[in-house]
Motif scaffolding. Sequence first.
Motif, PDB file in Angstrom:
ATOM      1  N   ASP A 267      40.807  37.663  25.518  1.00 56.80           N
ATOM      2  CA  ASP A 267      41.960  38.358  26.095  1.00 56.80           C
ATOM      3  C   ASP A 267      42.159  39.497  25.607  1.00 56.80           C
ATOM      4  O   ASP A 267      43.302  39.861  25.598  1.00 56.80           O
ATOM      5  N   GLN A 268      41.212  40.101  25.292  1.00 56.96           N
ATOM      6  CA  GLN A 268      41.462  41.700  24.766  1.00 56.96           C
ATOM      7  C   GLN A 268      41.101  42.435  25.499  1.00 56.96           C
ATOM      8  O   GLN A 268      40.385  42.462  26.710  1.00 56.96           O
ATOM      9  N   ALA A 269      41.556  43.804  25.670  1.00 57.80           N
ATOM     10  CA  ALA A 269      41.795  44.925  26.331  1.00 57.80           C
ATOM     11  C   ALA A 269      40.789  45.717  25.604  1.00 57.80           C
ATOM     12  O   ALA A 269      40.700  46.199  24.694  1.00 57.80           O
ATOM     13  N   VAL A 270      39.487  46.114  26.541  1.00 58.48           N
ATOM     14  CA  VAL A 270      38.436  46.862  25.900  1.00 58.48           C
ATOM     15  C   VAL A 270      38.069  48.138  26.629  1.00 58.48           C
ATOM     16  O   VAL A 270      37.952  47.821  27.818  1.00 58.48           O
ATOM     17  N   GLU A 271      37.674  49.368  25.984  1.00 53.26           N
ATOM     18  CA  GLU A 271      37.339  50.452  26.616  1.00 53.26           C
ATOM     19  C   GLU A 271      35.726  50.422  27.266  1.00 53.26           C
ATOM     20  O   GLU A 271      34.849  49.865  26.466  1.00 53.26           O
ATOM     21  N   VAL A 272      35.572  50.449  28.438  1.00 51.99           N
ATOM     22  CA  VAL A 272      34.055  50.292  29.133  1.00 51.99           C
ATOM     23  C   VAL A 272      33.919  51.558  29.785  1.00 51.99           C
ATOM     24  O   VAL A 272      34.428  52.029  30.842  1.00 51.99           O
ATOM     25  N   ASP A 273      33.000  52.288  29.281  1.00 49.44           N
ATOM     26  CA  ASP A 273      32.658  53.408  30.176  1.00 49.44           C
ATOM     27  C   ASP A 273      33.773  54.237  30.048  1.00 49.44           C
ATOM     28  O   ASP A 273      33.834  55.134  31.096  1.00 49.44           O
ATOM     29  N   GLY A 274      34.553  54.502  29.239  1.00 46.22           N
ATOM     30  CA  GLY A 274      35.669  55.500  29.071  1.00 46.22           C
ATOM     31  C   GLY A 274      36.836  54.861  29.703  1.00 46.22           C
ATOM     32  O   GLY A 274      37.739  55.667  29.959  1.00 46.22           O
ATOM     33  N   GLU A 275      36.949  53.721  30.496  1.00 49.49           N
ATOM     34  CA  GLU A 275      38.047  53.202  31.125  1.00 49.49           C
ATOM     35  C   GLU A 275      38.432  51.758  30.401  1.00 49.49           C
ATOM     36  O   GLU A 275      37.623  50.801  29.993  1.00 49.49           O
ATOM     37  N   THR A 276      39.768  51.662  29.986  1.00 52.28           N
ATOM     38  CA  THR A 276      40.343  50.288  29.656  1.00 52.28           C
ATOM     39  C   THR A 276      40.231  49.139  30.514  1.00 52.28           C
ATOM     40  O   THR A 276      40.757  49.270  31.489  1.00 52.28           O
ATOM     41  N   ARG A 277      39.377  48.169  30.217  1.00 54.47           N
ATOM     42  CA  ARG A 277      39.244  47.066  31.026  1.00 54.47           C
ATOM     43  C   ARG A 277      39.832  45.767  30.201  1.00 54.47           C
ATOM     44  O   ARG A 277      39.627  45.686  29.037  1.00 54.47           O
ATOM     45  N   GLN A 278      40.551  45.087  30.951  1.00 49.72           N
ATOM     46  CA  GLN A 278      41.258  43.748  30.338  1.00 49.72           C
ATOM     47  C   GLN A 278      40.525  42.444  30.706  1.00 49.72           C
ATOM     48  O   GLN A 278      40.198  42.343  31.776  1.00 49.72           O
ATOM     49  N   PHE A 279      40.098  41.960  29.958  1.00 48.09           N
ATOM     50  CA  PHE A 279      39.393  40.793  29.845  1.00 48.09           C
ATOM     51  C   PHE A 279      40.069  39.211  29.624  1.00 48.09           C
ATOM     52  O   PHE A 279      41.259  39.649  29.115  1.00 48.09           O
ATOM     53  N   HIS A 280      39.525  38.359  30.108  1.00 46.97           N
ATOM     54  CA  HIS A 280      40.341  37.253  30.015  1.00 46.97           C
ATOM     55  C   HIS A 280      39.445  35.942  29.540  1.00 46.97           C
ATOM     56  O   HIS A 280      38.518  36.130  29.726  1.00 46.97           O
ATOM     57  N   THR A 281      40.166  34.985  28.844  1.00 44.96           N
ATOM     58  CA  THR A 281      39.592  33.652  28.655  1.00 44.96           C
ATOM     59  C   THR A 281      39.555  32.897  30.095  1.00 44.96           C
ATOM     60  O   THR A 281      38.950  33.254  30.888  1.00 44.96           O
ATOM     61  N   TYR A 282      40.024  31.745  30.112  1.00 45.99           N
ATOM     62  CA  TYR A 282      40.185  30.834  31.077  1.00 45.99           C
ATOM     63  C   TYR A 282      41.063  31.640  32.217  1.00 45.99           C
ATOM     64  O   TYR A 282      42.194  31.971  31.691  1.00 45.99           O
ATOM     65  N   TRP A 283      40.656  31.765  33.353  1.00 47.98           N
ATOM     66  CA  TRP A 283      41.462  32.703  34.467  1.00 47.98           C
ATOM     67  C   TRP A 283      41.103  32.244  35.582  1.00 47.98           C
ATOM     68  O   TRP A 283      39.804  31.923  36.022  1.00 47.98           O
ATOM     69  N   ALA A 284      41.898  32.406  36.653  1.00 48.73           N
ATOM     70  CA  ALA A 284      41.577  31.871  37.981  1.00 48.73           C
ATOM     71  C   ALA A 284      40.931  33.090  38.811  1.00 48.73           C
ATOM     72  O   ALA A 284      41.579  33.737  39.564  1.00 48.73           O
ATOM     73  N   ARG A 285      39.633  33.306  38.669  1.00 49.89           N
ATOM     74  CA  ARG A 285      39.013  34.683  39.143  1.00 49.89           C
ATOM     75  C   ARG A 285      38.904  34.310  40.532  1.00 49.89           C
ATOM     76  O   ARG A 285      38.696  33.398  41.027  1.00 49.89           O
ATOM     77  N   GLY A 286      38.603  35.574  41.265  1.00 54.46           N
ATOM     78  CA  GLY A 286      38.507  35.465  42.780  1.00 54.46           C
ATOM     79  C   GLY A 286      38.471  36.646  43.331  1.00 54.46           C
ATOM     80  O   GLY A 286      39.279  37.616  42.881  1.00 54.46           O
ATOM     81  N   ALA A 287      38.459  36.756  44.831  1.00 58.16           N
ATOM     82  CA  ALA A 287      38.437  37.904  45.362  1.00 58.16           C
ATOM     83  C   ALA A 287      38.617  37.555  46.889  1.00 58.16           C
ATOM     84  O   ALA A 287      38.213  36.687  47.645  1.00 58.16           O
ATOM     85  N   SER A 288      39.891  38.061  47.429  1.00 55.35           N
ATOM     86  CA  SER A 288      40.345  37.946  48.772  1.00 55.35           C
ATOM     87  C   SER A 288      41.300  38.815  49.267  1.00 55.35           C
ATOM     88  O   SER A 288      41.826  39.839  48.632  1.00 55.35           O
ATOM     89  N   ALA A 289      41.535  38.865  50.541  1.00 55.76           N
ATOM     90  CA  ALA A 289      42.432  39.903  51.139  1.00 55.76           C
ATOM     91  C   ALA A 289      43.972  39.773  50.198  1.00 55.76           C
ATOM     92  O   ALA A 289      44.635  40.734  50.270  1.00 55.76           O
ATOM     93  N   ASP A 290      44.329  38.601  49.941  1.00 54.58           N
ATOM     94  CA  ASP A 290      45.621  38.304  49.026  1.00 54.58           C
ATOM     95  C   ASP A 290      45.611  39.279  47.786  1.00 54.58           C
ATOM     96  O   ASP A 290      46.595  40.088  47.554  1.00 54.58           O
ATOM     97  N   HIS A 291      44.622  38.971  46.987  1.00 53.23           N
ATOM     98  CA  HIS A 291      44.324  39.846  45.556  1.00 53.23           C
ATOM     99  C   HIS A 291      43.058  39.606  45.159  1.00 53.23           C
ATOM    100  O   HIS A 291      42.295  38.713  45.645  1.00 53.23           O
ATOM    101  N   ILE A 292      42.748  40.408  44.139  1.00 55.92           N
ATOM    102  CA  ILE A 292      41.384  40.282  43.358  1.00 55.92           C
ATOM    103  C   ILE A 292      41.774  39.984  42.113  1.00 55.92           C
ATOM    104  O   ILE A 292      42.542  40.864  41.379  1.00 55.92           O
TER     105      ILE A 292
END
Length: 718
Positions: A344-369
Motif C-alpha cells: 500500500d506504499q507510494a513508490v517512485e518508478v522511473d521518476g514518477e510516483t506510483r501508488q501500489f495496493h494490496t488487495y484491490w478491485a483492479r480493472g479497466a473499463s469506460a467507467d474507470h481504471i
Amino acid sequence: MRRLFPLLALLAVAACAPSAPVATPPGPSASSVEAAPLAYELSPEEEAFLDTLQHRTFRWFWETTPENGLVHDRYPSRDFSSVAAIGFGLPAYGIGAERGYVTRAEAAERTLTTLRTLYEAPQGPEQVGTAGHRGYFYHFLEYDDATRFRNVELSTIDTALLMGGVLFSREYFDGDTEAERAIRAYSDSLYQRVEWPWVRNEGATVLSMGWHPESEYIPAEWKGYNEGMILYLLGLGSPTHPLDPDTWTAWTDTYEWEEFYGYEHVNFTPLFGHQYSHLFVDFRSIQDQWMRDKSAELGEPYDYFENSRRGTLSQRAYAIDNPGGWADYSAEIWGLTASDGPSDQAVEVDGETRQFHTYWARGASADHINDDGTLAPTATGGSIPFAPDITIAALMAMAERYPDLWTEDYGFRDAVNPTFVFEDVPIKRNSEVTPYGWVDHDYLGIDQGPILIMAENFRSGLVWETLKESPYLVHGLRRAGFQGGWLSGAEVEMPAPIDFPETAEASQPNEDRLLVVVLGSSTAEGTGPSHRDSTWVNRFREYLEGVDVRFDVLNLARGGYSTFHLAPAGTAAPDHIRGAPDPQRNIDAALARDPDAIVINLPSNDAASGVDTETQLANFAAMVARAEAAGVPVWITTTQPRGLDPEWIAVQEEVRDALLATYGDRAIDFWSGFADADGAQAQRWDSGDDVHYNDPAHRIFFERVRDAGVAATVLAAN
C-alpha cells in the motif's frame, strides 16, 4: 439463535413429490440467437496445460480445506473461511469426480460434510455466535464452528455464490445412495430458507449488499452490471421467499452501455463481474428483455455471454495499449481483476510516483481504471470460455515467464506485479520480490474457483449443463424474462416449498439493559487474534456479562477507521479519508442506541493517514463533548505502537500523552509495554503483519479496559 430441523426431516422433505413443472413464459419459443459454440480446437500443448492446471487447482480445494468443508479464503495464510469460496469448492468436487481425481463417493462425502456444516451452523440476529440470519450467511466464517468472523457483513452476493455451488451439488449428486439423497435434502433446505427480499433499504426495489446486526442494512445496493446477476436470478427462483420480477427490471435499468477500446458492451471494471454469474449459468443464446431490446437496436443478436467476451477483449486491448506504462503488459501478458497486490506504499518508478495496493478491485473499463501493474491469472482463467485462444495463451505465457507464480502444488498463486521490483519497500505478508517482480505466495479461493470451473465449462460444459437441470435456476431465469436457446426446451419439476419454523427476530432491548458501545478500527473489530474469543472486545463482553447479566456490548468498530469516521455529523474530513463521518458507526450512531457507556479505540490510522496531533485531539474532543451533552461517559484508549516513519511515531506519542493528560481516569493506556526502542510495535506482540496485535496483547488490552472502571461506573448510575 435458531437451528432448523434435523436430517431425518430434511430427507423426508427431499422425498416429497415436486409440486408443478416450471412453465415456459408466453412469447417466442425459440430465440433469434443461436448458442455460440465453443469451437476453439486445443493444441496438444494447450490440452496438456489445461489438464495440469485443472488438476493442480482442484488439489488446492481438496487438500487444503479443513475436515468440516469450510474452504479457506486464502492459503497458506489461514485467517477465515469464505462462503463464496465454499460455493466455488462445491462444483470443484464434482469436477474432480468427473476427471477421476477422486471417486464419486469421496466427492459426495466431502460435499455432504460441507452442506451439513453450513446447515447446522446457528442462524439468528445476534452479533456473535451465528453463521448468518434469515438464511443468508456472513461473508467470512470462523473455521472451528462456522460462525461470523469479526464484524463482517451478512453478504447477499457471497450467499448467492454459495447457493450456486449448493444447487450444483443438488443436481450433480442425483444417485440413490444415502449420501446423495442427503446432499439433495440439505441443498433444498439451504436454498429455500434464504429470505431473499429481506435485505433491502427502506423504499428500495433492488437489494442491499448486506446487513450488520449492529447497524442494519448496508447503504450500497446491487445496481449496474456486475456479479449481482446470480443474486437476482436465484432470488427470483425461490419457491419460499421469491423476489418480485420488477427487481430484475430495476437491476437492468441501471446498466451502462459504453465503448471501451473498440468494444461496445455493458461495462464493469474488474473482470470478475463478467465471470462469476457465468460460472453457473450458460448465457449463450438466452436473452432477457434488455438483451432483446439491445439486439433490436444493434440489428444483430446479443447476449450476456457476448457481453463478457467483449469485456474480456477490451481488457486485452487496454493491456496492449498500456497507457500506464506498466512492465510486461502485452497481447500475452494481461488480466486485471480483484486480487492481492504487493503493497500500500507510494513508490517512485522511473521518476514518477506510483501508488501500489494490496488487495484491490483492479480493472479497466469506460467507467474507470484501477491499475497498479498487478496481474492476476484468474482474470484470464475466468474468461476461458469467452475467448479461449487468447486466455489460454495468456495463462501459458504467465506460467513460463513467472515460475514462482506457477507452482507444482496448486497451480497459480494469486498475483504478480512485474513493475514492483523494490526490495526496500514493505510488502504484504506471504509474498516476495523476485528478479521479475513481486509474486504473491497466497492462493485465494474466489480466484482459484473461476479458473477451475471455467476451464471445465469450456472443455465439457459440466457445471453449465448440470445447472440447466436446476428447477430453481430455470424458474429464476424465466421470471427474469429470459427466453430462447436451451431454456426453451428445459423441462424441470419445481420442488414443493419447505415449511420452515418462523425466523427469529432480533429481540427488543430490555428496559434495564446496560449497554456499552465500542467505537474504533481494526483492533476493536478483532484483527490480529487467532479467534474471536481472544479479542479484547469479546473478552470484555464476557467479563461484563459475568458481572451483571443486564450488560450488553455493541461493537461498531470497523477496520481502517480514523477519528474522522467516528466524529459527529458535519465534521469535514480530508479528501483522502473517504466515507467520513460514518453515520452508522460514529459517535452519533452510538448515542442513538441510548448507551450507558462508550469506549473508543483508535490505535494508529490517523497518523498513518497523515492526520496531525492537533486535529486528532480536536476530533476526540468533539466526540466526548457530544457524549457528555447526552450524559454518557466515554473512555478513550491511547494510540498503540506501530512501525511508522519517525515523524509519525512522534505524533503517535504526542496524542498518547495528550489523551492521558486530558482524560485522566477515562484514558486507557494501550501503549506501555508494547513499543520497541524506536516507538514501533515490539515484535513479541505482532500478529504477523507488523501492524496488528496478537492474542497475548489483546488479553492485556482487555485487562486494562476491565480495570478502567467501566462496569463500576455504569452500575453506580443504575
